[in-house]
Design a protein around this motif. Sequence first.
Motif, PDB file in Angstrom:
ATOM      1  N   SER A  74      -2.041   4.033  -0.056  1.00 62.35           N
ATOM      2  CA  SER A  74      -3.006   3.212   0.683  1.00 62.35           C
ATOM      3  C   SER A  74      -3.748   2.269  -0.249  1.00 62.35           C
ATOM      4  O   SER A  74      -3.824   2.483  -1.462  1.00 62.35           O
ATOM      5  CB  SER A  74      -4.021   4.108   1.406  1.00 62.35           C
ATOM      6  N   TYR A  75      -4.311   1.231   0.353  1.00 61.67           N
ATOM      7  CA  TYR A  75      -5.283   0.352  -0.299  1.00 61.67           C
ATOM      8  C   TYR A  75      -6.549   0.342   0.543  1.00 61.67           C
ATOM      9  O   TYR A  75      -6.495   0.397   1.780  1.00 61.67           O
ATOM     10  CB  TYR A  75      -4.762  -1.086  -0.405  1.00 61.67           C
ATOM     11  N   PRO A  91       0.803  -1.226   0.000  1.00 62.25           N
ATOM     12  CA  PRO A  91       0.000   0.000   0.000  1.00 62.25           C
ATOM     13  C   PRO A  91       0.835   1.275   0.000  1.00 62.25           C
ATOM     14  O   PRO A  91       0.354   2.318  -0.448  1.00 62.25           O
ATOM     15  CB  PRO A  91      -0.827  -0.112   1.286  1.00 62.25           C
ATOM     16  N   SER A 145       0.807   2.631  -3.410  1.00 71.67           N
ATOM     17  CA  SER A 145      -0.476   2.679  -4.110  1.00 71.67           C
ATOM     18  C   SER A 145      -0.974   4.118  -4.015  1.00 71.67           C
ATOM     19  O   SER A 145      -1.627   4.509  -3.065  1.00 71.67           O
ATOM     20  CB  SER A 145      -1.468   1.713  -3.452  1.00 71.67           C
TER      21      SER A 145
END
Length: 337
Positions: free
Chosen positions: A221-222, A205, A208
């Motif tokens: 983040s995810y 993440p 990301s």
Amino acid sequence: MRFSLATFSLVALWQLSSCSTQSKQDDTSKAGTSITKTSADTDTTADSSETGSISSTRAVSTGDSTLDSLTYAPPSGALLPKYRIFAYYGNPHSKKMGALGKYPKEEMLQRLDNEIKNWQKADPATPIQPALHLVATSAQGLPGKDGGYRMRMSDKTIKKVLKWGNEHKSLVFLDIQRGHAPLGPEMAYMEKYLKLPFVHLGIDPEFSMVTGAKPGTKIGSYDAADVNQAVQFLSKIVRENKLPPKVLVVHRFTQGMIKNYKNIKLDPNVQIVMDMDGWGPPVLKKDSYHDYIQKEPVQYTGFKLFYENDFRKPGSRIMTPEEVLALDPKPMYIQYQ
């Protein structure tokens, strides 16, 4: 020349990777069990359950003769919690991204084996399964031709590490730092490799970049939906190829890296490991494990140790196996960078 540029890019990337982000400064299950959920060589392309598990020989065809020649089959059935997975992380093109690329192959594998002996001594009751954790899609500081801010390792590079795993009877994890690129196509790029029973997946993440920021300038983040997408992708591979369950490693060291964790859905074909990925002195690493892994349970837990970054603060040191195994729950996936 393209190889040299790719290698330079990977070395520079070390400054961006999770190895350079510090751990947080700010009572679930027993050891050996999963945590119960609380609810519901160039690159840009650079160089269970119902699974019908495979046992001693690999019968799945990938359609690639080189991959089909790799015959290592890990222990049949689900690996966790019967085994503790112990991985060396990095990329063979960079000495700064982790232990996997820091040393020549034979020395690296010998160091891996020696480290495993220390962990086996600390917990003789749990057999250890060695692993190599390759950064197979690497976040980049420049957008590249398609604006993805990521670099895929070439078929040649990935196969090289798969061959190492095959020879050493080790699992191989292919890790995705997606940058701005959609997760789906990055996973699809790995699909033929994931048909091998000893190959598993990691998603990071930190890289990301859902806000559109450049990798390395902010922590990404995810959402649970992204983790579920990866679970569904792996589960489909398992079902279609009658494989043992796959392991999905999700890195985490801050609150914001995983959104809506309660919505992550478990699947009998996939074993999810939430891996505490921050560096720093033991007290900070323990705090991060408690706040972001133990308090927000998903399924299994992991813990990362850094041969260099855990010493960056004056008086800091790397945690011992005994200290890590004293955590509750005991991590079932251990990674060294």
